[in-house]
Design an enzyme around this catalytic site. Sequence first.
Site, PDB file in Angstrom:
ATOM      1  N   GLU A 142       5.544   7.382  -9.009  1.00 33.28           N
ATOM      2  CA  GLU A 142       4.174   6.912  -8.655  1.00 33.28           C
ATOM      3  C   GLU A 142       3.391   7.870  -7.642  1.00 33.28           C
ATOM      4  O   GLU A 142       2.429   8.152  -7.687  1.00 33.28           O
ATOM      5  CB  GLU A 142       3.954   5.323  -8.422  1.00 33.28           C
ATOM      6  CG  GLU A 142       4.367   4.643  -9.493  1.00 33.28           C
ATOM      7  CD  GLU A 142       4.231   3.245  -9.012  1.00 33.28           C
ATOM      8  OE1 GLU A 142       3.788   2.902  -8.008  1.00 33.28           O
ATOM      9  OE2 GLU A 142       4.840   2.335  -9.926  1.00 33.28           O
ATOM     10  N   ARG A 200     -14.388 -16.076 -10.366  1.00 33.83           N
ATOM     11  CA  ARG A 200     -13.940 -14.537 -10.504  1.00 33.83           C
ATOM     12  C   ARG A 200     -15.203 -13.725 -10.244  1.00 33.83           C
ATOM     13  O   ARG A 200     -15.362 -12.708  -9.711  1.00 33.83           O
ATOM     14  CB  ARG A 200     -13.504 -14.322 -11.615  1.00 33.83           C
ATOM     15  CG  ARG A 200     -12.306 -12.800 -11.518  1.00 33.83           C
ATOM     16  CD  ARG A 200     -11.822 -12.759 -13.134  1.00 33.83           C
ATOM     17  NE  ARG A 200     -10.998 -13.764 -13.340  1.00 33.83           N
ATOM     18  CZ  ARG A 200      -9.692 -13.691 -13.002  1.00 33.83           C
ATOM     19  NH1 ARG A 200      -9.142 -12.750 -12.255  1.00 33.83           N
ATOM     20  NH2 ARG A 200      -8.683 -14.948 -13.426  1.00 33.83           N
ATOM     21  N   LEU A 203     -10.080  -7.789 -13.320  1.00 35.70           N
ATOM     22  CA  LEU A 203     -11.581  -7.457 -12.912  1.00 35.70           C
ATOM     23  C   LEU A 203     -12.081  -7.981 -14.138  1.00 35.70           C
ATOM     24  O   LEU A 203     -11.976  -7.906 -15.234  1.00 35.70           O
ATOM     25  CB  LEU A 203     -11.814  -6.158 -12.708  1.00 35.70           C
ATOM     26  CG  LEU A 203     -11.126  -5.546 -11.342  1.00 35.70           C
ATOM     27  CD1 LEU A 203     -10.946  -4.263 -11.385  1.00 35.70           C
ATOM     28  CD2 LEU A 203     -11.747  -6.081 -10.281  1.00 35.70           C
ATOM     29  N   ASN A 235       1.299   3.316  -2.639  1.00 41.07           N
ATOM     30  CA  ASN A 235       0.550   4.264  -3.352  1.00 41.07           C
ATOM     31  C   ASN A 235      -0.656   4.798  -2.551  1.00 41.07           C
ATOM     32  O   ASN A 235      -1.208   6.042  -2.431  1.00 41.07           O
ATOM     33  CB  ASN A 235      -0.180   3.940  -4.740  1.00 41.07           C
ATOM     34  CG  ASN A 235       0.876   4.043  -5.813  1.00 41.07           C
ATOM     35  OD1 ASN A 235       1.499   4.994  -5.757  1.00 41.07           O
ATOM     36  ND2 ASN A 235       1.532   3.002  -6.404  1.00 41.07           N
ATOM     37  N   ASN A 290      -6.232   3.137 -12.622  1.00 41.49           N
ATOM     38  CA  ASN A 290      -5.375   2.369 -11.897  1.00 41.49           C
ATOM     39  C   ASN A 290      -3.868   2.794 -12.410  1.00 41.49           C
ATOM     40  O   ASN A 290      -3.819   3.789 -13.317  1.00 41.49           O
ATOM     41  CB  ASN A 290      -5.503   0.793 -12.965  1.00 41.49           C
ATOM     42  CG  ASN A 290      -4.317   0.046 -12.654  1.00 41.49           C
ATOM     43  OD1 ASN A 290      -4.058  -0.311 -11.439  1.00 41.49           O
ATOM     44  ND2 ASN A 290      -3.608  -0.615 -13.728  1.00 41.49           N
ATOM     45  N   GLY A 345       0.771  -1.087   0.115  1.00 44.34           N
ATOM     46  CA  GLY A 345       0.072   0.027  -0.107  1.00 44.34           C
ATOM     47  C   GLY A 345       0.768   1.287   0.237  1.00 44.34           C
ATOM     48  O   GLY A 345       0.282   2.361   0.582  1.00 44.34           O
ATOM     49  N   GLU A 395      -9.909  -4.196 -21.205  1.00 42.27           N
ATOM     50  CA  GLU A 395      -8.585  -4.608 -21.782  1.00 42.27           C
ATOM     51  C   GLU A 395      -7.498  -4.352 -20.793  1.00 42.27           C
ATOM     52  O   GLU A 395      -7.366  -3.291 -20.207  1.00 42.27           O
ATOM     53  CB  GLU A 395      -8.194  -3.830 -23.146  1.00 42.27           C
ATOM     54  CG  GLU A 395      -6.843  -4.430 -23.800  1.00 42.27           C
ATOM     55  CD  GLU A 395      -6.598  -3.393 -25.092  1.00 42.27           C
ATOM     56  OE1 GLU A 395      -5.488  -3.696 -25.746  1.00 42.27           O
ATOM     57  OE2 GLU A 395      -7.383  -2.523 -25.517  1.00 42.27           O
ATOM     58  N   LEU A 396      -6.703  -5.625 -20.400  1.00 44.99           N
ATOM     59  CA  LEU A 396      -5.816  -5.406 -19.330  1.00 44.99           C
ATOM     60  C   LEU A 396      -4.659  -4.403 -19.591  1.00 44.99           C
ATOM     61  O   LEU A 396      -3.998  -4.445 -20.811  1.00 44.99           O
ATOM     62  CB  LEU A 396      -5.010  -6.853 -19.508  1.00 44.99           C
ATOM     63  CG  LEU A 396      -4.042  -6.869 -18.319  1.00 44.99           C
ATOM     64  CD1 LEU A 396      -4.515  -6.668 -16.982  1.00 44.99           C
ATOM     65  CD2 LEU A 396      -3.091  -8.483 -18.424  1.00 44.99           C
ATOM     66  N   ASP A 397      -4.549  -3.514 -18.842  1.00 50.28           N
ATOM     67  CA  ASP A 397      -3.820  -2.237 -18.824  1.00 50.28           C
ATOM     68  C   ASP A 397      -4.031  -1.722 -20.077  1.00 50.28           C
ATOM     69  O   ASP A 397      -2.821  -0.772 -20.562  1.00 50.28           O
ATOM     70  CB  ASP A 397      -2.383  -2.778 -18.716  1.00 50.28           C
ATOM     71  CG  ASP A 397      -2.096  -3.622 -17.416  1.00 50.28           C
ATOM     72  OD1 ASP A 397      -2.623  -3.278 -16.272  1.00 50.28           O
ATOM     73  OD2 ASP A 397      -1.138  -4.611 -17.390  1.00 50.28           O
ATOM     74  N   ARG A 449      -5.628  -8.188  -9.195  1.00 53.27           N
ATOM     75  CA  ARG A 449      -6.873  -9.065  -9.534  1.00 53.27           C
ATOM     76  C   ARG A 449      -7.116  -8.611 -11.225  1.00 53.27           C
ATOM     77  O   ARG A 449      -7.390  -7.308 -11.302  1.00 53.27           O
ATOM     78  CB  ARG A 449      -7.597  -9.113  -8.742  1.00 53.27           C
ATOM     79  CG  ARG A 449      -7.407  -9.745  -7.256  1.00 53.27           C
ATOM     80  CD  ARG A 449      -7.231 -11.297  -7.152  1.00 53.27           C
ATOM     81  NE  ARG A 449      -8.115 -12.082  -7.691  1.00 53.27           N
ATOM     82  CZ  ARG A 449      -8.165 -13.252  -7.890  1.00 53.27           C
ATOM     83  NH1 ARG A 449      -7.194 -13.777  -8.079  1.00 53.27           N
ATOM     84  NH2 ARG A 449      -9.006 -14.131  -8.506  1.00 53.27           N
ATOM     85  N   SER A 503       2.306   4.762 -15.756  1.00 47.37           N
ATOM     86  CA  SER A 503       1.051   5.214 -16.428  1.00 47.37           C
ATOM     87  C   SER A 503       0.040   5.021 -15.367  1.00 47.37           C
ATOM     88  O   SER A 503      -0.050   4.143 -14.792  1.00 47.37           O
ATOM     89  CB  SER A 503       0.747   4.528 -17.630  1.00 47.37           C
ATOM     90  OG  SER A 503       2.036   4.624 -18.468  1.00 47.37           O
ATOM     91  N   HIS A 537      -0.070   1.888 -13.434  1.00 50.28           N
ATOM     92  CA  HIS A 537       0.824   0.687 -13.937  1.00 50.28           C
ATOM     93  C   HIS A 537       2.367   1.207 -14.128  1.00 50.28           C
ATOM     94  O   HIS A 537       2.471   1.869 -14.510  1.00 50.28           O
ATOM     95  CB  HIS A 537       0.230   0.124 -15.380  1.00 50.28           C
ATOM     96  CG  HIS A 537       0.856  -0.992 -15.977  1.00 50.28           C
ATOM     97  ND1 HIS A 537       0.720  -2.307 -15.413  1.00 50.28           N
ATOM     98  CD2 HIS A 537       1.923  -1.221 -16.926  1.00 50.28           C
ATOM     99  CE1 HIS A 537       1.501  -3.053 -16.055  1.00 50.28           C
ATOM    100  NE2 HIS A 537       2.328  -2.375 -16.954  1.00 50.28           N
TER     101      HIS A 537
END
Length: 225
Positions: free
Chosen positions: A179, A70, A98, A19, A112, A17, A148-150, A96, A141, A114
Amino acid sequence: MRQSPLPGIVVLISGSGTNLQALIDAVADGRVHGEIRAVISNQPEVTGLDRARRAGIPAQVINHRDFSDRSGFDQALMAAIDRHQPELVVLAGFMRVLTPAFVEHYDGHLINIHPSLLPDFRGLHTHERALEAGVQQHGCSIHFVNTELDGGPVILQARVPVLIDDTPQTLAARVQQQEHRAYPQVVQWFCQGRLTLRNGQVWLDEQPLQAPLQLSGPAVLADTH
């Protein structure tokens, strides 16, 4: 449930944690005009939960291992988030993937961070892959989340040079410093009503972004390339 005049934020974590702590600190010193209403982890007994509790923020564990699939986990997670009625859901080291139903439920209200300069190095082990690829710049970023993942629209990036003697650990530490500067900035823009997602396009101050913004020194600069 009590209502605050400040925009509500729920932060999802899976680990230490750092961030989250940057956001807690930014709220405390007035750099983010929002209220972190809850921190939810899919992993029990992680340091991030202790950070939340020390700050007086409700902390909850929803262990993904308690669910057979999931979708069931995501439904429980959505129910827990929605009890706090947040304007923004922040993924801060939430490890995870989503479901589309979850992402669509929070469309335009889910961000998010990354650890790469997207679209480069989506997925895991970004620092190792950056060093193997021999890139001269690396970074992080912050993006709106889509299915779509990232792959969601990028809002802001922060860059660091890749040094000749870097290891994945030294590079990660340098990226993480950025970050902690960049994430509170984006959260503040959202809380101020300056940042929105419209039809898959990032808008800031009523202008569509043609490219991700770049964090440079103390200032945020538009990418002119």
